[in-house]
Scaffold this motif. Structure first.
Motif, mmCIF file in Angstrom:
data_model
loop_
_atom_site.group_PDB
_atom_site.id
_atom_site.type_symbol
_atom_site.label_atom_id
_atom_site.label_comp_id
_atom_site.label_asym_id
_atom_site.label_seq_id
_atom_site.Cartn_x
_atom_site.Cartn_y
_atom_site.Cartn_z
ATOM 1 N N VAL A 110 91.402 -6.476 51.144
ATOM 2 C CA VAL A 110 92.058 -5.977 50.160
ATOM 3 C C VAL A 110 91.715 -6.242 48.874
ATOM 4 O O VAL A 110 90.594 -6.977 48.663
ATOM 5 C CB VAL A 110 93.539 -7.066 50.455
ATOM 6 C CG1 VAL A 110 93.943 -6.867 51.702
ATOM 7 C CG2 VAL A 110 92.836 -8.401 50.263
ATOM 8 N N PRO A 111 92.434 -5.550 47.871
ATOM 9 C CA PRO A 111 91.920 -5.658 46.564
ATOM 10 C C PRO A 111 92.265 -6.754 46.047
ATOM 11 O O PRO A 111 93.139 -7.489 46.384
ATOM 12 C CB PRO A 111 92.516 -4.371 45.846
ATOM 13 C CG PRO A 111 93.541 -4.191 46.485
ATOM 14 C CD PRO A 111 93.295 -4.550 47.989
ATOM 15 N N PRO A 112 91.607 -7.022 44.621
ATOM 16 C CA PRO A 112 92.018 -8.582 44.146
ATOM 17 C C PRO A 112 93.374 -8.702 43.705
ATOM 18 O O PRO A 112 94.137 -9.695 43.695
ATOM 19 C CB PRO A 112 91.158 -8.684 42.778
ATOM 20 C CG PRO A 112 89.922 -7.978 43.166
ATOM 21 C CD PRO A 112 90.508 -6.675 44.128
ATOM 22 N N ARG A 113 94.135 -7.619 43.143
ATOM 23 C CA ARG A 113 95.372 -7.689 42.885
ATOM 24 C C ARG A 113 96.608 -7.226 43.813
ATOM 25 O O ARG A 113 97.571 -6.948 43.487
ATOM 26 C CB ARG A 113 95.712 -6.642 41.512
ATOM 27 C CG ARG A 113 94.736 -6.856 40.377
ATOM 28 C CD ARG A 113 94.761 -8.197 39.804
ATOM 29 N NE ARG A 113 96.117 -8.373 38.793
ATOM 30 C CZ ARG A 113 96.665 -9.536 38.242
ATOM 31 N NH1 ARG A 113 95.592 -10.235 38.092
ATOM 32 N NH2 ARG A 113 97.739 -9.474 37.576
ATOM 33 N N TRP A 114 96.108 -7.216 45.123
ATOM 34 C CA TRP A 114 96.999 -6.929 46.119
ATOM 35 C C TRP A 114 98.076 -7.619 46.057
ATOM 36 O O TRP A 114 99.064 -6.966 46.490
ATOM 37 C CB TRP A 114 96.141 -7.024 47.448
ATOM 38 C CG TRP A 114 96.864 -6.397 48.520
ATOM 39 C CD1 TRP A 114 97.236 -5.323 48.869
ATOM 40 C CD2 TRP A 114 97.247 -7.109 49.869
ATOM 41 N NE1 TRP A 114 97.497 -5.015 50.267
ATOM 42 C CE2 TRP A 114 97.584 -6.411 50.801
ATOM 43 C CE3 TRP A 114 96.801 -8.731 50.100
ATOM 44 C CZ2 TRP A 114 98.058 -6.621 52.208
ATOM 45 C CZ3 TRP A 114 97.353 -9.031 51.572
ATOM 46 C CH2 TRP A 114 97.789 -8.158 52.291
ATOM 47 N N LEU A 115 98.102 -8.818 46.276
ATOM 48 C CA LEU A 115 99.434 -9.686 46.193
ATOM 49 C C LEU A 115 100.212 -9.653 44.887
ATOM 50 O O LEU A 115 101.491 -9.493 44.944
ATOM 51 C CB LEU A 115 98.996 -11.240 46.781
ATOM 52 C CG LEU A 115 98.616 -11.386 48.006
ATOM 53 C CD1 LEU A 115 98.132 -12.809 48.246
ATOM 54 C CD2 LEU A 115 99.593 -10.897 49.160
ATOM 55 N N THR A 116 99.563 -9.735 43.728
ATOM 56 C CA THR A 116 100.173 -9.817 42.501
ATOM 57 C C THR A 116 100.876 -8.409 42.477
ATOM 58 O O THR A 116 101.972 -8.441 41.642
ATOM 59 C CB THR A 116 99.299 -9.986 41.368
ATOM 60 O OG1 THR A 116 98.224 -8.958 41.428
ATOM 61 C CG2 THR A 116 98.631 -11.447 41.402
ATOM 62 N N THR A 117 100.533 -7.090 42.681
ATOM 63 C CA THR A 117 101.228 -5.997 42.679
ATOM 64 C C THR A 117 102.588 -5.992 43.610
ATOM 65 O O THR A 117 103.643 -5.624 43.115
ATOM 66 C CB THR A 117 100.254 -4.765 42.880
ATOM 67 O OG1 THR A 117 99.206 -4.941 42.065
ATOM 68 C CG2 THR A 117 100.687 -3.542 42.757
#
Length: 232
Positions: A110-117
């Motif tokens: 998953v990409p780094p901003r996956w959860l924040t997005t």
């Protein structure tokens, strides 16, 4: 919904000791970003170890903040459902607040901003977030990779559904009865059910997940089988 109070990452795994460490490393980075932006949001990871005969359980055992959910179903729909059930029990341990379920696969990064997005979109009122995936380029021939890009959009509003990149509110999941015990396409089945009952959703290309491009998977007819047929 408002910003979720709790986020659970759910990952089905079947004999994934080689790729699971990279998956969990990427999730750790995504959790770090989420905690930096939302320090009050509780986060935990659940890995459904489904009929594993390799060292996947040892990989999970060495990871703090990751709970193993063992089962012997040999069925991805049951595995995802078992992980969600464990996440629900975890969330019930502390009263109050909504639970968001971020879904990926053990062979994916998953990409780094996956959860924040996902959390941002949840706070904006979406109860279902449908993301995109892209196969690891090194795993495919040039022709197969070109065929993939010709058939798959990574733009906002795309029409694809991948269990390796889904997020939804627990209430939305419960409203449609959860993952069906299907060996294939349990993700499409769930998303279709949510859409049919009018749950607010968005298809986004902002958080692409990189997944294995192997042509031989854990079940016939799945994503790996599809990739194996590209450019043939």
């Amino acid at each position: 919904m408002s910003t979720p109070a709790k986020v659970a990452v759910v990952v089905p795994a079947r004999d994934e000791e080689t790729l699971l460490p990279g998956c969990l490393d990427a999730i750790d980075v995504a959790i770090d970003h989420l905690r930096a932006d939302h320090p009050d949001v509780a986060v935990h990871v659940f890995v459904a170890l489904d009929a594993c005969r390799d060292g996947s359980a040892d990989v999970v055992a060495r990871r703090p903040g990751v709970t193993a959910v063992p089962l012997a179903a040999g069925c991805v729909g049951r595995a995802r459902a078992a992980a969600v059930e464990a996440a629900s029990e975890w969330a019930a341990g502390s009263p109050g607040g909504t639970l968001w379920l971020a879904n990926t696969d053990a062979d994916s990064v998953v990409p780094p901003r996956w959860l924040t997005t996902q959390v941002r979109l949840a706070a904006a009122g979406f109860d279902l977030v449908v993301g995109t995936v892209r196969p690891r380029p090194a795993d495919l021939s040039e022709d197969a990779l070109a065929a993939w890009h010709a058939r798959h959009s990574s733009a906002h509003g795309h029409e694809h559904v991948h269990g390796a990149n889904l997020g939804f509110a627990m209430a939305a999941y419960e409203a449609v009865g959860g993952y069906a015990p299907l060996p294939l396409h349990e993700d499409v089945d769930l998303v279709t059910a949510m859409q049919e009952v009018g749950i607010g959703w968005i298809a986004t290309g902002a958080i692409p997940v990189t997944t294995s491009g192997r042509a031989v998977g854990r079940v016939s007819g799945g994503f790996a089988s599809y990739l194996g047929k590209l450019a043939t």
